[in-house]
Design a protein around this motif. Structure first.
Motif, mmCIF file in Angstrom:
data_model
loop_
_atom_site.group_PDB
_atom_site.id
_atom_site.type_symbol
_atom_site.label_atom_id
_atom_site.label_comp_id
_atom_site.label_asym_id
_atom_site.label_seq_id
_atom_site.Cartn_x
_atom_site.Cartn_y
_atom_site.Cartn_z
ATOM 1 N N GLY A 50 -7.512 -17.438 65.747
ATOM 2 C CA GLY A 50 -8.791 -17.499 65.039
ATOM 3 C C GLY A 50 -9.091 -18.863 64.454
ATOM 4 O O GLY A 50 -10.238 -19.163 64.132
ATOM 5 N N ASP A 51 -8.066 -19.716 64.309
ATOM 6 C CA ASP A 51 -8.277 -21.065 63.790
ATOM 7 C C ASP A 51 -8.751 -22.036 64.868
ATOM 8 O O ASP A 51 -9.197 -23.142 64.545
ATOM 9 C CB ASP A 51 -6.988 -21.601 63.161
ATOM 10 N N LEU A 52 -8.625 -21.644 66.130
ATOM 11 C CA LEU A 52 -9.041 -22.528 67.220
ATOM 12 C C LEU A 52 -10.557 -22.559 67.330
ATOM 13 O O LEU A 52 -11.245 -21.574 67.026
ATOM 14 C CB LEU A 52 -8.444 -22.052 68.548
ATOM 15 N N LYS A 53 -11.077 -23.681 67.775
ATOM 16 C CA LYS A 53 -12.505 -23.790 68.056
ATOM 17 C C LYS A 53 -12.815 -23.022 69.332
ATOM 18 O O LYS A 53 -11.969 -22.864 70.203
ATOM 19 C CB LYS A 53 -12.921 -25.253 68.173
ATOM 20 N N TRP A 54 -14.049 -22.559 69.456
ATOM 21 C CA TRP A 54 -14.383 -21.671 70.570
ATOM 22 C C TRP A 54 -14.181 -22.342 71.928
ATOM 23 O O TRP A 54 -13.784 -21.700 72.889
ATOM 24 C CB TRP A 54 -15.823 -21.162 70.428
ATOM 25 N N GLN A 64 -19.093 -22.754 78.458
ATOM 26 C CA GLN A 64 -19.289 -23.654 77.321
ATOM 27 C C GLN A 64 -20.734 -24.144 77.247
ATOM 28 O O GLN A 64 -21.302 -24.257 76.157
ATOM 29 C CB GLN A 64 -18.327 -24.829 77.428
ATOM 30 N N LYS A 65 -21.349 -24.417 78.399
ATOM 31 C CA LYS A 65 -22.752 -24.832 78.397
ATOM 32 C C LYS A 65 -23.648 -23.722 77.866
ATOM 33 O O LYS A 65 -24.586 -23.972 77.098
ATOM 34 C CB LYS A 65 -23.176 -25.217 79.812
ATOM 35 N N LEU A 66 -23.353 -22.495 78.262
ATOM 36 C CA LEU A 66 -24.155 -21.364 77.793
ATOM 37 C C LEU A 66 -24.027 -21.192 76.280
ATOM 38 O O LEU A 66 -25.025 -20.939 75.588
ATOM 39 C CB LEU A 66 -23.720 -20.087 78.514
ATOM 40 N N VAL A 67 -22.816 -21.319 75.761
ATOM 41 C CA VAL A 67 -22.608 -21.149 74.320
ATOM 42 C C VAL A 67 -23.335 -22.247 73.553
ATOM 43 O O VAL A 67 -23.977 -21.978 72.516
ATOM 44 C CB VAL A 67 -21.104 -21.147 73.996
ATOM 45 N N ARG A 68 -23.259 -23.471 74.032
ATOM 46 C CA ARG A 68 -23.958 -24.572 73.338
ATOM 47 C C ARG A 68 -25.467 -24.358 73.338
ATOM 48 O O ARG A 68 -26.141 -24.622 72.342
ATOM 49 C CB ARG A 68 -23.602 -25.905 73.996
ATOM 50 N N ASP A 164 -23.200 -15.949 56.156
ATOM 51 C CA ASP A 164 -23.838 -15.033 57.103
ATOM 52 C C ASP A 164 -24.172 -15.749 58.404
ATOM 53 O O ASP A 164 -24.055 -15.173 59.491
ATOM 54 C CB ASP A 164 -25.105 -14.429 56.495
ATOM 55 N N ARG A 165 -24.590 -16.990 58.300
ATOM 56 C CA ARG A 165 -24.887 -17.758 59.517
ATOM 57 C C ARG A 165 -23.603 -17.986 60.322
ATOM 58 O O ARG A 165 -23.612 -17.885 61.554
ATOM 59 C CB ARG A 165 -25.526 -19.098 59.160
ATOM 60 N N LYS A 166 -22.506 -18.289 59.647
ATOM 61 C CA LYS A 166 -21.243 -18.471 60.367
ATOM 62 C C LYS A 166 -20.804 -17.169 61.033
ATOM 63 O O LYS A 166 -20.298 -17.180 62.168
ATOM 64 C CB LYS A 166 -20.165 -18.963 59.406
ATOM 65 N N ALA A 167 -20.983 -16.055 60.329
ATOM 66 C CA ALA A 167 -20.642 -14.767 60.933
ATOM 67 C C ALA A 167 -21.507 -14.503 62.155
ATOM 68 O O ALA A 167 -21.044 -13.953 63.161
ATOM 69 C CB ALA A 167 -20.807 -13.646 59.903
ATOM 70 N N LEU A 461 -10.579 -11.937 64.378
ATOM 71 C CA LEU A 461 -9.790 -12.854 63.546
ATOM 72 C C LEU A 461 -10.648 -13.921 62.885
ATOM 73 O O LEU A 461 -10.116 -14.797 62.194
ATOM 74 C CB LEU A 461 -8.708 -13.519 64.410
ATOM 75 N N GLY A 462 -11.956 -13.863 63.081
ATOM 76 C CA GLY A 462 -12.853 -14.804 62.401
ATOM 77 C C GLY A 462 -13.034 -16.107 63.126
ATOM 78 O O GLY A 462 -13.437 -17.101 62.513
ATOM 79 N N GLY A 463 -12.776 -16.153 64.426
ATOM 80 C CA GLY A 463 -12.960 -17.379 65.181
ATOM 81 C C GLY A 463 -14.336 -17.448 65.813
ATOM 82 O O GLY A 463 -14.985 -16.432 66.033
ATOM 83 N N GLY A 464 -14.785 -18.671 66.094
ATOM 84 C CA GLY A 464 -16.054 -18.844 66.782
ATOM 85 C C GLY A 464 -17.085 -19.656 66.018
ATOM 86 O O GLY A 464 -17.995 -20.214 66.612
ATOM 87 N N TRP A 465 -16.938 -19.729 64.692
ATOM 88 C CA TRP A 465 -17.931 -20.482 63.902
ATOM 89 C C TRP A 465 -17.495 -21.947 63.717
ATOM 90 O O TRP A 465 -18.317 -22.787 63.324
ATOM 91 C CB TRP A 465 -18.124 -19.833 62.523
ATOM 92 N N GLN A 466 -16.243 -22.229 64.000
ATOM 93 C CA GLN A 466 -15.752 -23.602 63.797
ATOM 94 C C GLN A 466 -16.410 -24.528 64.817
ATOM 95 O O GLN A 466 -16.445 -24.232 66.011
ATOM 96 C CB GLN A 466 -14.222 -23.660 63.959
ATOM 97 N N GLN A 467 -16.933 -25.646 64.356
ATOM 98 C CA GLN A 467 -17.615 -26.599 65.237
ATOM 99 C C GLN A 467 -16.666 -27.725 65.612
ATOM 100 O O GLN A 467 -15.769 -28.058 64.869
ATOM 101 C CB GLN A 467 -18.863 -27.159 64.533
#
Length: 467
Positions: A50-54, A64-68, A164-167, A461-467
């Motif tokens: 969960g600490d890793l960036k997406w 990755q292009k789609l997510v960006r 909330d935005r990070k979630a 685990l709360g991952g995905g919001w890290q930029q």
């Protein structure tokens, strides 16, 4: 009167200081030592996926292009930013009440009397009055901290909106990844459908030749045709699912329905990363929804003390400073100066229970926020446990499914060889072909489920919001 006002102020100051001494403290939360569902044979690792960036978890370039693109154009994320801006403005509004506010004004009044209305011979019938004033609007001296607590609550609500935005970011990342892997699985199904159809058409041609030679029966032909029609009808249904999934991903990207580019196929996806869940206590700091719930709790805590402060006297100041004159030429000379200063103390005496009910309401809202905070934590632990179990068990299922497909391929090959050699019936060969087709589709779905279990675990685990 001065003594009474002084006594009230001193008593209220003491009461207010006592009431405002208790600061917000995070409620005690009982966290388990380890997540249920974690692999107990593996050593305990404080690090977490969960600490890793997406983009460290999902290595496919097209994904990755789609997510960006989704992070820039997704409507829910854009709405979340608008809500953050609104909360930021609300903080400014609440904070402005703590400071004096001034406004300047000037006016000129000109009058002209009629000839018949002039009582003084020779005097001018025209006259102008003017004033220039600097007004101190009603300013409350925040001795008891009511305004400060309201500002503190507004700041906590702003932080909750940011969390909330990070979630929402974690949800968008997981939704895009889920849609993309589902699309790859449908592509794999379509490839299996077409390959199976081609194989069955070849078998049908062979059986027709055997029937014409008197070796096979018309029943054999009809059974082979049945398999061909079963395979051919799955192709348009799979193509329908592909286009609908592409439309769903397009909506997540903020685009009109359109084709979605693919990178690696389902079986070409890189080896999944190691998935240590980390310590349960770190989940409280990593998951944005838990932090948002805590910020809401802190906001309600501040509003309770703001409601209590309404019991105490309010000390407010008003005043003005400027110039007034009945002749504009004399407006800015010293004798035209004017000022007023009005301190005021108001103490609620009888409010028909309004203040008491307001405090009760604030406390009830605080209790509700506490319950929601605790529920959010328990829900997070459950989601992580479910995801861990799903990830581990689907991986085991996929391993067995691969062995099953290998066995059924060999069985189908042997069954057709035996049929062509005249030592077995066509029914066994057709059954083997049908079982192989279903097993290959199940294997593709299992591979997709394994990827989706990783997506769900990463989100839980709360991952995905890290930029």
């Amino acid at each position: 009167m001065k003594s009474v006002i002084t006594a009230i102020a001193i008593i209220s100051l003491l009461a207010g200081s006592v009431a405002g001494q208790k600061k917000y403290q995070r409620p005690d939360v009982k966290t388990p030592g380890t997540f249920r569902g974690v692999d107990t044979t593996a050593p305990l690792d404080q690090n977490s996926i969960g600490d890793l960036k997406w983009f460290e978890v999902f290595k496919d370039d097209e994904l990755q292009k789609l997510v960006r693109t989704a992070m820039e154009q997704n409507y829910d994320l854009r709405a979340a930013i608008a809500r953050i801006n609104a909360e930021r403005a609300n903080v400014g509004l609440a904070r402005s009440n703590q400071f004096p506010q001034f406004e300047a004004g000037a006016d000129v009044t000109s009058t002209r009397l009629s000839s018949n209305g002039q009582n003084i011979p020779g005097a001018s019938r025209s006259r102008s009055f003017g004033e220039v004033l600097l007004n101190l609007l009603t300013f409350e001296i925040d001795i008891w901290g009511r305004l400060r607590q309201e500002t503190k609550a507004a700041r906590a609500e702003l932080r909750a909106s940011e969390e909330d935005r990070k979630a929402l970011l974690t949800t968008v990342v997981s939704d895009v990844a889920t849609g993309y892997f589902s699309l790859l699985e449908l592509d794999s199904e379509l490839d299996i459908d077409k390959r199976t159809l081609a194989t069955r058409e070849d078998s049908l041609r062979l059986i027709k030749l055997r029937q014409q030679g008197g070796v096979a029966t018309m029943l054999d032909v009809r059974q082979a045709e049945e398999l061909v029609y079963q395979a051919s009808q799955t192709i348009p249904d799979t193509e329908r699912a592909i286009e609908q999934t592409e439309n769903q991903i397009s909506l997540l990207l903020g685009n009109n329905p359109q084709p979605i580019s693919r990178g690696q196929s389902l079986i070409q996806q890189q080896e999944l990363p190691v998935v240590p869940p980390g310590l349960p206590s770190s989940l409280l700091e990593r998951r944005p929804d838990i932090r948002a719930a805590e910020q809401n709790l802190e906001a309600q805590h501040a509003l309770v003390y703001a409601a209590k402060a309404a019991y105490f006297p309010r000390i407010s100041l008003t005043g003005l400073l400027g110039f007034q004159s009945n002749q504009l030429s004399n407006l800015f000379i010293r004798p035209s100066g004017v000022w007023s200063f009005v301190p005021q103390v108001t103490q609620p005496i009888f409010t028909a229970g309004r203040l008491k009910s307001n405090v009760k309401f604030a406390k009830a809202q605080q209790d509700l926020a506490l319950i929601q905070y605790q529920q959010t934590i328990q829900t997070a632990f459950r989601e992580v446990s479910d995801a861990l179990v799903q990830y581990r068990k689907v991986k085991e299922i996929r391993t067995q499914q691969e062995l099953l497909v290998t066995t059924l391929r060999d069985r189908s090959r042997l069954a057709y060889l035996r049929y062509q050699g005249g030592v077995d019936t066509l029914l066994n060969a057709l059954d083997a072909d049908r079982d192989l087709f279903n097993a290959e589709l199940s294997l593709a779905q299992t591979r997709r489920n394994e990827l989706l279990s990783l997506v769900q675990l990463y989100k839980a685990l709360g991952g995905g919001w890290q930029q």
